[in-house]
Design a protein around this motif. Structure first.
Motif, PDB file in Angstrom:
ATOM      1  N   LYS A  17       0.840  -1.195   0.000  1.00 37.53           N
ATOM      2  CA  LYS A  17       0.000   0.000   0.000  1.00 37.53           C
ATOM      3  C   LYS A  17       0.880   1.253   0.000  1.00 37.53           C
ATOM      4  O   LYS A  17       1.954   1.261   0.597  1.00 37.53           O
ATOM      5  N   LYS A  18       0.402   2.298  -0.657  1.00 42.65           N
ATOM      6  CA  LYS A  18       1.139   3.550  -0.662  1.00 42.65           C
ATOM      7  C   LYS A  18       1.029   4.212   0.705  1.00 42.65           C
ATOM      8  O   LYS A  18      -0.051   4.311   1.284  1.00 42.65           O
ATOM      9  N   ASN A  19       2.162   4.648   1.227  1.00 40.25           N
ATOM     10  CA  ASN A  19       2.189   5.234   2.561  1.00 40.25           C
ATOM     11  C   ASN A  19       1.493   6.592   2.601  1.00 40.25           C
ATOM     12  O   ASN A  19       1.560   7.370   1.642  1.00 40.25           O
ATOM     13  N   LYS A  20       0.818   6.866   3.715  1.00 32.42           N
ATOM     14  CA  LYS A  20       0.167   8.153   3.923  1.00 32.42           C
ATOM     15  C   LYS A  20       0.880   8.923   5.022  1.00 32.42           C
ATOM     16  O   LYS A  20       1.489   8.322   5.914  1.00 32.42           O
ATOM     17  N   PRO A  21       0.826  10.255   4.996  1.00 33.45           N
ATOM     18  CA  PRO A  21       1.447  11.044   6.069  1.00 33.45           C
ATOM     19  C   PRO A  21       0.859  10.672   7.427  1.00 33.45           C
ATOM     20  O   PRO A  21      -0.328  10.327   7.528  1.00 33.45           O
ATOM     21  N   GLY A 173       4.965  -3.825   4.269  1.00 37.83           N
ATOM     22  CA  GLY A 173       3.737  -3.766   3.488  1.00 37.83           C
ATOM     23  C   GLY A 173       3.371  -2.428   2.879  1.00 37.83           C
ATOM     24  O   GLY A 173       2.230  -2.234   2.468  1.00 37.83           O
ATOM     25  N   PHE A 174       4.310  -1.496   2.782  1.00 37.76           N
ATOM     26  CA  PHE A 174       3.979  -0.211   2.161  1.00 37.76           C
ATOM     27  C   PHE A 174       5.161   0.319   1.367  1.00 37.76           C
ATOM     28  O   PHE A 174       6.290  -0.162   1.485  1.00 37.76           O
ATOM     29  N   ILE A 189       8.558   7.494   9.980  1.00 31.94           N
ATOM     30  CA  ILE A 189       7.584   7.559  11.079  1.00 31.94           C
ATOM     31  C   ILE A 189       6.666   6.344  11.043  1.00 31.94           C
ATOM     32  O   ILE A 189       6.363   5.742  12.077  1.00 31.94           O
ATOM     33  N   GLN A 190       6.240   5.952   9.851  1.00 30.86           N
ATOM     34  CA  GLN A 190       5.368   4.784   9.723  1.00 30.86           C
ATOM     35  C   GLN A 190       6.056   3.520  10.231  1.00 30.86           C
ATOM     36  O   GLN A 190       5.430   2.688  10.901  1.00 30.86           O
ATOM     37  N   LEU A 191       7.347   3.364   9.960  1.00 33.22           N
ATOM     38  CA  LEU A 191       8.084   2.212  10.480  1.00 33.22           C
ATOM     39  C   LEU A 191       8.110   2.225  12.007  1.00 33.22           C
ATOM     40  O   LEU A 191       8.031   1.176  12.654  1.00 33.22           O
TER      41      LEU A 191
END
Length: 286
Positions: A17-21, A173-174, A189-191
Motif C-alpha cells: 500500500k502507498k504510505n500516507k502522512p 507492506g507499504f 515515522i510509519q516504520l
C-alpha cells in the motif's frame, strides 16, 4: 522472516500500500510526552565535507512516551536548496531533483533552529550521515541528541536481514516515492509506529536507546594479520582511514563481551585495545 506475518498473500503475491502522512492517534493524553524530530536530507553526494544539501525535510512529532502513540504533529519544514555547483545527473536520477527545481531556493536555517530548539532528540535513518550536513549549518543541531533508526533499533532481532529503509518499508507492506526528503520522513515515522508491533513499537526502543551512553572500542596495538582483520570486520568493526585504526561503537552493556572477543581473536588472551565513552548528545557526530 522477510515480510511481516500479517501481510495477506493473494496467489503468492504481496500487496503493498502507498504510505500516507502520519496523523494523531490520541485525542487526549495525560501521560508524559516527548518531542521527536524525524529528519532527512538529500545531498549532492556522500562527501560530508564538500557535498551540500539540496533538500531538507523534517516533522516534529509529539508522542505519548509510555505507549509510543502520536499525540500530535507539532510542526514540519521542507525546502530545496541551491548548491554552489550543478547537481550531477546521477543524483537527479536517484532523487528526482534537478537544477531547475532548486534554482534560487535556500533553506531558512533560522526557522529550522526555531523549530528544533524544543525537541528532545532528532532521528534520521543513518544519523551519522544526515547529522554531518545539518550540524554544519544549524546552531541547535550540534547540541541535540541524535538517534539513528539503523543503530538504535535491532531490526535483525525483529526478523529483518537488511536495514535499508526502502526494503524495511516493503517488508512492512507499504511503499513511498523514495529519495525525496519528506516522503522518506513519513515512511520512517510509519516504520516507528507500524501496527504490526502492537505494544512494542520500534519508537519505544529508539527512545530508550537514544538516551544511552555508547562506547567506542578501538583495536589499538593490532598485530596485523589478514585472517584476524577479516574476523573483526565480519564482527562489525570499521576502518578509520584518517586515524589508521579499526573501531566499533557499541552500547555500554556490550563492552565486556567485545573486550573478551578481541582478547581471544586479536590479542592472544589479554585485551590490549582501548575504549572511550560517548555521551548521548555526542553520538553520531563525524
Amino acid at each position: 522472516m522477510t515480510f511481516i506475518n500479517s501481510l495477506k498473500e493473494d496467489d503468492g503475491k504481496i500487496i503493498l500500500k502507498k504510505n500516507k502522512p502520519p496523523s494523531a492517534e490520541l485525542i487526549i493524553s495525560y501521560e508524559k510526552s516527548i518531542l521527536v524530530c524525524f529528519l532527512d536530507t538529500e545531498t549532492t553526494g556522500v562527501n560530508k565535507l564538500n557535498d551540500q544539501i539540496i533538500e531538507l525535510a523534517f516533522k516534529v512529532v509529539e508522542f505519548e512516551e509510555s505507549s509510543g502513540k502520536i499525540i500530535s504533529i507539532k510542526c514540519q519544514y521542507e525546502s530545496f536548496n541551491q548548491p554552489s555547483k550543478s547537481i550531477d545527473n546521477k543524483i537527479t536520477t536517484l532523487t528526482g531533483i534537478n537544477n531547475e527545481m532548486v534554482k534560487n531556493k535556500e533553506i531558512d536555517w533560522s526557522k529550522v533552529d526555531s523549530l528544533l530548539k524544543d525537541v528532545d532528540f532528532i532521528v534520521a535513518h543513518n544519523a551519522r550521515f544526515d547529522r554531518a550536513f545539518v550540524d554544519r549549518h544549524s546552531s541547535i543541531s550540534p547540541k541535540k541528541i541524535w538517534a539513528c533508526s539503523i543503530k538504535d533499533i535491532d531490526w535483525f532481532s525483529k526478523g529483518f536481514s537488511n536495514q535499508k529503509q526502502e526494503l524495511l518499508c516493503y517488508w512492512h507492506g507499504f511503499y513511498c516515492e523514495a529519495h525525496r526528503a519528506m516522503n522518506d520522513v513519513d515512511a520512517l515515522i510509519q516504520l516507528m509506529i507500524h501496527p504490526y508491533y502492537d505494544k512494542n513499537r520500534p519508537i519505544l526502543e529508539l527512545i530508550k536507546n537514544a538516551k544511552k551512553i555508547i562506547c567506542k572500542i578501538l583495536v589499538t596495538n593490532f598485530p596485523y594479520d589478514e585472517q584476524k582483520k577479516d574476523m573483526i570486520k565480519s564482527q562489525g568493526y570499521k576502518w578509520n582511514t584518517k586515524e589508521k585504526i579499526w573501531y566499533k561503537e557499541i552500547f555500554q552493556k556490550e563492552l565486556e563481551f567485545e573486550k573478551n572477543y578481541l582478547s581471544e581473536t586479536v590479542y592472544d588472551g589479554q585485551f590490549r585495545g582501548s575504549y572511550e565513552e560517548i555521551n548521548p548528545n555526542e553520538k553520531y557526530k563525524s
